[in-house]
Design a protein around this motif. Structure first.
Motif, PDB file in Angstrom:
ATOM      1  N   VAL A 127       0.908  -1.382   0.499  1.00 17.59           N
ATOM      2  CA  VAL A 127      -0.505   0.116  -0.199  1.00 17.59           C
ATOM      3  C   VAL A 127       1.066   1.424   0.109  1.00 17.59           C
ATOM      4  O   VAL A 127       0.513   2.257  -0.768  1.00 17.59           O
ATOM      5  CB  VAL A 127      -0.775   0.373   1.327  1.00 17.59           C
ATOM      6  N   TYR A 128       2.186   1.180   0.811  1.00 17.92           N
ATOM      7  CA  TYR A 128       2.883   2.390   0.531  1.00 17.92           C
ATOM      8  C   TYR A 128       3.399   2.460  -0.181  1.00 17.92           C
ATOM      9  O   TYR A 128       3.566   3.910  -0.946  1.00 17.92           O
ATOM     10  CB  TYR A 128       4.085   1.946   2.353  1.00 17.92           C
ATOM     11  N   ARG A 129       3.604   1.715  -1.306  1.00 21.72           N
ATOM     12  CA  ARG A 129       4.327   2.127  -2.522  1.00 21.72           C
ATOM     13  C   ARG A 129       3.458   2.557  -2.851  1.00 21.72           C
ATOM     14  O   ARG A 129       3.368   3.657  -4.827  1.00 21.72           O
ATOM     15  CB  ARG A 129       4.400   0.799  -3.056  1.00 21.72           C
ATOM     16  N   LYS A 130       2.150   2.378  -3.136  1.00 20.22           N
ATOM     17  CA  LYS A 130       0.179   3.130  -3.914  1.00 20.22           C
ATOM     18  C   LYS A 130       0.807   4.975  -3.990  1.00 20.22           C
ATOM     19  O   LYS A 130       0.130   5.006  -4.913  1.00 20.22           O
ATOM     20  CB  LYS A 130       0.027   1.873  -4.193  1.00 20.22           C
ATOM     21  N   ILE A 131       0.863   4.551  -3.020  1.00 19.17           N
ATOM     22  CA  ILE A 131       0.604   5.715  -2.233  1.00 19.17           C
ATOM     23  C   ILE A 131       1.297   6.648  -1.788  1.00 19.17           C
ATOM     24  O   ILE A 131       1.120   7.576  -1.939  1.00 19.17           O
ATOM     25  CB  ILE A 131      -0.285   6.002  -1.245  1.00 19.17           C
ATOM     26  N   LYS A 132       2.988   6.399  -1.604  1.00 15.55           N
ATOM     27  CA  LYS A 132       4.243   7.210  -1.265  1.00 15.55           C
ATOM     28  C   LYS A 132       3.870   8.505  -2.563  1.00 15.55           C
ATOM     29  O   LYS A 132       3.991   9.481  -1.825  1.00 15.55           O
ATOM     30  CB  LYS A 132       5.231   6.358  -1.737  1.00 15.55           C
ATOM     31  N   SER A 133       3.553   8.900  -3.216  1.00 20.63           N
ATOM     32  CA  SER A 133       3.509  10.258  -4.858  1.00 20.63           C
ATOM     33  C   SER A 133       2.647  11.018  -4.185  1.00 20.63           C
ATOM     34  O   SER A 133       2.549  12.150  -3.789  1.00 20.63           O
ATOM     35  CB  SER A 133       3.384   9.713  -5.697  1.00 20.63           C
ATOM     36  N   LYS A 134       1.765  10.406  -2.947  1.00 28.26           N
ATOM     37  CA  LYS A 134       0.188  11.100  -2.001  1.00 28.26           C
ATOM     38  C   LYS A 134       0.752  11.930  -0.687  1.00 28.26           C
ATOM     39  O   LYS A 134       0.003  12.549  -0.023  1.00 28.26           O
ATOM     40  CB  LYS A 134      -1.073  10.685  -2.089  1.00 28.26           C
ATOM     41  N   ILE A 135       2.293  11.986  -0.323  1.00 27.31           N
ATOM     42  CA  ILE A 135       2.474  12.295   0.845  1.00 27.31           C
ATOM     43  C   ILE A 135       2.816  13.398   0.145  1.00 27.31           C
ATOM     44  O   ILE A 135       4.080  13.470   0.414  1.00 27.31           O
ATOM     45  CB  ILE A 135       4.251  11.138   1.553  1.00 27.31           C
ATOM     46  N   THR A 136       2.431  14.881   1.132  1.00 25.44           N
ATOM     47  CA  THR A 136       2.744  15.539   1.331  1.00 25.44           C
ATOM     48  C   THR A 136       3.122  16.594   2.078  1.00 25.44           C
ATOM     49  O   THR A 136       3.729  15.794   3.096  1.00 25.44           O
ATOM     50  CB  THR A 136       1.433  16.646   0.552  1.00 25.44           C
ATOM     51  N   ALA A 137       3.948  17.294   2.033  1.00 21.35           N
ATOM     52  CA  ALA A 137       5.046  18.222   2.949  1.00 21.35           C
ATOM     53  C   ALA A 137       4.295  18.558   4.284  1.00 21.35           C
ATOM     54  O   ALA A 137       4.270  18.678   5.066  1.00 21.35           O
ATOM     55  CB  ALA A 137       6.137  19.452   2.466  1.00 21.35           C
ATOM     56  N   GLU A 138       3.500  18.826   3.556  1.00 23.75           N
ATOM     57  CA  GLU A 138       2.338  19.141   4.976  1.00 23.75           C
ATOM     58  C   GLU A 138       2.192  17.412   6.177  1.00 23.75           C
ATOM     59  O   GLU A 138       1.921  17.837   7.069  1.00 23.75           O
ATOM     60  CB  GLU A 138       0.703  19.783   4.070  1.00 23.75           C
ATOM     61  N   ILE A 139       1.796  16.718   5.343  1.00 28.09           N
ATOM     62  CA  ILE A 139       1.268  15.791   5.869  1.00 28.09           C
ATOM     63  C   ILE A 139       2.206  15.587   6.345  1.00 28.09           C
ATOM     64  O   ILE A 139       2.622  14.407   7.835  1.00 28.09           O
ATOM     65  CB  ILE A 139       0.941  13.609   5.099  1.00 28.09           C
ATOM     66  N   ASP A 140       3.963  15.255   6.084  1.00 26.31           N
ATOM     67  CA  ASP A 140       5.263  15.132   7.009  1.00 26.31           C
ATOM     68  C   ASP A 140       5.605  15.870   8.082  1.00 26.31           C
ATOM     69  O   ASP A 140       5.943  15.796   8.780  1.00 26.31           O
ATOM     70  CB  ASP A 140       6.153  15.274   5.780  1.00 26.31           C
ATOM     71  N   ALA A 141       5.095  17.329   7.762  1.00 25.73           N
ATOM     72  CA  ALA A 141       4.790  17.847   9.568  1.00 25.73           C
ATOM     73  C   ALA A 141       3.624  17.277  10.001  1.00 25.73           C
ATOM     74  O   ALA A 141       4.691  17.903  11.225  1.00 25.73           O
ATOM     75  CB  ALA A 141       4.707  19.315   8.788  1.00 25.73           C
ATOM     76  N   LYS A 142       3.373  16.990  10.039  1.00 24.87           N
ATOM     77  CA  LYS A 142       1.359  16.493  10.539  1.00 24.87           C
ATOM     78  C   LYS A 142       2.555  15.372  11.114  1.00 24.87           C
ATOM     79  O   LYS A 142       2.469  15.220  12.694  1.00 24.87           O
ATOM     80  CB  LYS A 142       0.589  16.330   9.941  1.00 24.87           C
ATOM     81  N   VAL A 143       2.694  14.807  10.850  1.00 25.19           N
ATOM     82  CA  VAL A 143       3.590  12.857  11.022  1.00 25.19           C
ATOM     83  C   VAL A 143       4.589  13.434  12.129  1.00 25.19           C
ATOM     84  O   VAL A 143       5.159  13.174  13.541  1.00 25.19           O
ATOM     85  CB  VAL A 143       4.048  12.363  10.044  1.00 25.19           C
ATOM     86  N   ASP A 144       5.407  14.079  11.838  1.00 27.73           N
ATOM     87  CA  ASP A 144       6.452  14.406  12.538  1.00 27.73           C
ATOM     88  C   ASP A 144       6.013  15.189  13.874  1.00 27.73           C
ATOM     89  O   ASP A 144       7.159  14.543  15.202  1.00 27.73           O
ATOM     90  CB  ASP A 144       7.788  16.053  11.183  1.00 27.73           C
ATOM     91  N   SER A 145       5.189  15.962  13.482  1.00 24.61           N
ATOM     92  CA  SER A 145       4.730  16.693  14.790  1.00 24.61           C
ATOM     93  C   SER A 145       4.362  15.755  16.196  1.00 24.61           C
ATOM     94  O   SER A 145       4.349  15.828  17.244  1.00 24.61           O
ATOM     95  CB  SER A 145       3.602  17.841  14.750  1.00 24.61           C
ATOM     96  N   ILE A 146       3.665  14.654  15.459  1.00 24.05           N
ATOM     97  CA  ILE A 146       2.294  13.477  16.046  1.00 24.05           C
ATOM     98  C   ILE A 146       3.881  12.960  16.673  1.00 24.05           C
ATOM     99  O   ILE A 146       4.289  12.312  17.851  1.00 24.05           O
ATOM    100  CB  ILE A 146       2.021  12.581  15.314  1.00 24.05           C
ATOM    101  N   LEU A 147       4.876  12.437  16.378  1.00 30.37           N
ATOM    102  CA  LEU A 147       5.645  11.689  16.325  1.00 30.37           C
ATOM    103  C   LEU A 147       6.805  12.401  17.258  1.00 30.37           C
ATOM    104  O   LEU A 147       7.265  11.261  18.240  1.00 30.37           O
ATOM    105  CB  LEU A 147       7.150  11.213  15.195  1.00 30.37           C
ATOM    106  N   ASP A 148       7.264  13.602  17.029  1.00 29.75           N
ATOM    107  CA  ASP A 148       8.514  14.174  18.542  1.00 29.75           C
ATOM    108  C   ASP A 148       7.177  14.531  19.835  1.00 29.75           C
ATOM    109  O   ASP A 148       7.259  13.545  20.862  1.00 29.75           O
ATOM    110  CB  ASP A 148       8.237  15.262  17.655  1.00 29.75           C
ATOM    111  N   ASP A 149       5.810  14.717  19.651  1.00 25.91           N
ATOM    112  CA  ASP A 149       4.702  14.294  21.049  1.00 25.91           C
ATOM    113  C   ASP A 149       4.935  12.684  21.489  1.00 25.91           C
ATOM    114  O   ASP A 149       5.171  12.414  22.548  1.00 25.91           O
ATOM    115  CB  ASP A 149       3.307  14.771  20.269  1.00 25.91           C
ATOM    116  N   TRP A 150       4.809  12.168  20.414  1.00 30.03           N
ATOM    117  CA  TRP A 150       4.958  10.570  21.134  1.00 30.03           C
ATOM    118  C   TRP A 150       5.940  10.109  21.431  1.00 30.03           C
ATOM    119  O   TRP A 150       6.272   8.870  22.745  1.00 30.03           O
ATOM    120  CB  TRP A 150       4.244   9.189  20.353  1.00 30.03           C
ATOM    121  N   PHE A 151       7.267  10.476  20.995  1.00 30.52           N
ATOM    122  CA  PHE A 151       8.631   9.395  21.199  1.00 30.52           C
ATOM    123  C   PHE A 151       9.250  11.170  21.303  1.00 30.52           C
ATOM    124  O   PHE A 151      10.188  10.819  22.042  1.00 30.52           O
ATOM    125  CB  PHE A 151       8.920   9.204  20.464  1.00 30.52           C
TER     126      PHE A 151
END
Length: 143
Positions: free
Chosen positions: A111-135
């Motif tokens: 699935v990740y290979r199919k949707i990887k191109s849809k991961i935007t900089a905004e999504i990456d920023a949200k993910v980084d923020s959440i992971l920073d909060d969790w870890f």
């Protein structure tokens, strides 16, 4: 219903079968309830597996929530996330150890290979923020 259709779509696509009948059934699905259910189970799972393992699924989760994501991609993403974080498995980890983990990983990779191109900089920023909060903040060492 959402979980069943999603898992079937993922399996059919991996096997190269026609998913059109399943897509027709998926048109009436209310995604919000399913997405909220995944989110409730996401953090406890992420804390167990760690930051690096949680990252691609968290990115996929935000692609799932994006209004521009197609129904097919939503079903695939939902299936991969649910299959990975929920305790029910086709190949149970408790019985088959490595194979039980491998099937989860293969579903996520597919699935990740199919949707990887849809991961935007905004999504990456949200993910980084959440992971920073969790870890905690993950600093890179620059040499």
């Amino acid at each position: 219903m959402l979980l069943t259709i999603s898992i079937l779509v993922l399996a059919y696509m991996i096997l190269g079968k026609d998913i059109k009948p399943l897509l027709e059934k998926a048109k009436s699905i209310d995604w919000r309830a399913g997405i909220d259910e995944l989110w409730e189970k996401f953090r406890p799972w992420a804390v167990k597996v760690g930051r690096a393992t949680a990252r691609p699924l968290l990115q996929s989760y935000y692609v799932l929530k994006d209004e521009n994501t197609s129904t097919t991609d939503r079903l695939l993403i939902y299936a991969a996330i649910a299959y990975t974080i929920l305790p029910t498995d086709a190949i149970p980890r408790t019985v088959y150890k490595f194979l039980g983990i491998l099937d989860d990983g293969l579903a996520v990779m597919y699935v990740y290979r199919k949707i990887k191109s849809k991961i935007t900089a905004e999504i990456d920023a949200k993910v980084d923020s959440i992971l920073d909060d969790w870890f905690g903040v993950d600093y890179e060492v620059i040499e």
